[in-house]
Design a protein around this motif. Structure first.
Motif, short mmCIF file in Angstrom:
data_model
loop_
_atom_site.label_atom_id
_atom_site.label_comp_id
_atom_site.label_asym_id
_atom_site.label_seq_id
_atom_site.Cartn_x
_atom_site.Cartn_y
_atom_site.Cartn_z
N GLU A 18 0.67 -1.34 -0.25
CA GLU A 18 0.34 0.15 0.01
C GLU A 18 0.83 1.14 -0.05
N TRP A 19 2.63 0.77 0.95
CA TRP A 19 2.64 2.44 0.97
C TRP A 19 3.71 2.58 -0.47
N TRP A 23 3.85 6.40 -3.05
CA TRP A 23 4.83 6.80 -4.20
C TRP A 23 4.39 7.02 -4.96
N VAL A 441 1.92 16.67 -1.91
CA VAL A 441 2.56 15.59 -1.60
C VAL A 441 2.50 15.11 -0.34
N SER A 445 0.71 12.11 0.79
CA SER A 445 0.81 10.40 1.87
C SER A 445 0.05 10.52 2.70
N LEU A 448 -2.93 8.82 2.01
CA LEU A 448 -3.15 7.56 1.82
C LEU A 448 -2.41 6.23 3.23
#
Lengths: 456, 59
Positions: A18-19, A23, A441, A445, A448
């Protein structure tokens, strides 16, 4: 609010961790930034462009009779919420009021606003009542009513900040915030405050500046290509409604409350919060508060700190943008770019409450038929059930990531368009946007990560 | 508990790595640009009658 839990099923078999989606989303933003710098050299959204809907539909849709019907529906639903809350069962899942307020009103009006413009303005029950009362009072006084007070400029959007914050406290902090009776009383209190505001400053002015939900939904409706002007529904360039926003005192805090409250809702499911919340609550308990009040105070603290962090992060981006030069004050830049936070707020709400709207929204079919939870079946749908199979966990995740990325790309576009209109040197405009890109950004991040926490 | 499970924290940090890297790059770039601009200004301030190339402007 326990019954409104979301993130119902665990994801499985995602092709990448997921991470890594975070990105990839950051890369999409960087690529979008470069593309905007190259392909979008002049401001395109600053100039208003509007034309009526073709075929004579515009005046019909915006006519007084349509407005009266919509207003009457709004007033009926307001009465329904209060009546169901006061007279119906006090089980939140069996009463019409909680689901209508937290799901239909709070969530379903959002996509309608983005698609069809400021629909809440037409259905706004307080506006409808205020206008009728004003009309009747005007007739009774034979047009001799005193003029409303001038709206104090320093108030700006602060009443809306207070209203949206209070709603967030009711939803996320108050342990009985989903109890129908409490919701009905809160609705009555808010209605009284709104009527006072309208009586002091005029119906339309209070609706435009002070009434929290009108301001809230109007912000999102500015993303829509549909706009009503002078009783005529028409079309404008998509997104061009947001640069036309006139920010004032309280506008930046309002957006911080909007994003921060959703952030806290997501973070409160994460181990980072569930680990420390009991410690904070026990601290308050040691001061002599009851366990329930201590926990509420801990959540209030968490909500407030989260909102301040969101506000601080945006201000950090603004200070960074100021550091590249151009001679603008921090306040000027903060207000100049605040409209770019609206699609981010939308992305947060859409991603976070997607499943809640899809699943819990279905319950309005049986709650509408049995609003008091007393076993009635007004429309023959009291036995309908929620279909949890309409979307899978992985599909939900992809939709959520899509909302987040799209919302932030739109935000970047709005900020870029404003920057090239604001700065007289293209180089400064682009360099100032490095900082806005950092903000975008960061928010991507965060969004998410919050979504990932729903199943942590 | 968290120290015993660094995997949790590493995954959480992974989410925020892009923004940390980006802001670090931004700050470093800006500091470098400023110091470059300052050193570019220096000859003018010290030697107002000389061009940056070192040649006398009135010569």
């Amino acid at each position: 609010v326990t019954f409104l839990a979301h993130g119902l099923v665990a994801r499985s078999d995602l092709p990448i961790p997921e991470w890594l989606f975070g990105w990839a989303a950051a890369m999409v933003l960087v690529v979008s930034f470069v593309a905007l710098a190259i392909l979008w050299p002049k401001p395109r959204l600053e100039h208003e462009y509007w034309r009526p809907l073709p075929g004579g539909v515009g005046p019909v849709l915006g006519s007084r009779s349509v407005e009266v019907v919509c207003g009457a529906i709004g007033v009926f639903l307001l009465g329904m919420v209060v009546y169901a809350g006061l007279r119906g069962t006090q089980s939140p899942t069996a009463n019409f009021a909680p689901t209508f307020i937290y799901v239909i009103f709070w969530l379903a009006v959002l996509p309608a606003s983005v698609l069809f413009g400021d629909v809440f303005k037409a259905f706004n029950p307080w506006r409808a009542i205020g206008r009728v009362v004003g009309w009747v009072a005007g007739k009774a006084a034979r047009g001799d009513l005193p003029a409303p007070l001038a709206y104090p400029e320093r108030l700006g959007h602060w009443p809306a900040v207070a209203g949206i914050f209070a709603f967030a406290v009711m939803e996320l902090v108050a342990s009985n915030g989903d109890r129908p009776e409490n919701l009905a009383i809160a609705t009555l209190v808010y209605s009284a405050l709104t009527f006072i505001g309208m009586a002091l400053y005029g119906v339309e002015r209070w609706i435009a500046r002070g009434e929290a939900f009108s301001v809230y939904f109007n912000l999102f409706s500015r993303l829509s290509p549909v706009e009503t002007r002078d009783g005529v529904v028409g079309l404008r360039r998509p997104l061009s409604g947001l640069p036309a926003l006139k920010p004032g005192p309280g506008t930046v805090p309002l957006l911080a409350v909007m994003i921060g409250s959703v952030t806290f809702d997501g973070a409160s499911e994460a181990p980072i919060w569930t680990g420390i919340a009991p410690d904070i609550a026990s601290f308050f308990q040691d001061l002599g508060l009851s366990p329930q009040n201590s926990l509420e105070l801990a959540f209030l603290l968490g909500l407030t700190v989260t909102i301040l962090l969101i506000y601080g992060f945006y201000q950090l981006g603004v200070v960074g943008a100021r550091s590249v030069g151009g001679g603008f004050s921090t306040r000027r830049l903060a207000r100049g770019f605040v409209h770019s936070l609206v699609p981010i707020a939308l992305a947060y709400v859409a991603a976070h409450y997607f499943t809640l709207l899809l699943f819990q929204g279905q319950s309005i079919a049986f709650l509408g038929s049995d609003p008091l939870g007393d076993g009635s079946d007004l429309f023959g749908t009291a036995d309908s059930q929620i279909d949890y199979t309409i979307i899978g966990a992985n599909a939900t995740w992809y939709w959520q990531v899509g909302f987040v990325v799209l919302g932030h790309v739109v935000a970047l576009t709005l900020a870029h368009d404003r920057a090239i209109a604001l700065y007289d040197q293209a180089k400064l405009a682009v360099r100032s946007q490095y900082w806005m890109l950092a903000v975008m950004v960061g928010f991507t991040s965060l969004a998410l990560w919050l979504l990932s926490q729903a199943n942590a | 508990m968290y120290i015993a499970h660094p995997g949790h924290w590493l995954v959480n940090i992974a989410y925020f790595l892009p923004v940390v890297v980006f802001i670090a790059w931004l700050v470093i770039t800006q500091i470098k640009e400023r110091s470059r601009a300052r050193s570019g200004d220096t000859p003018h301030r010290r030697y107002p009658h000389h061009s940056p190339s070192g040649r006398s402007s009135d010569g």
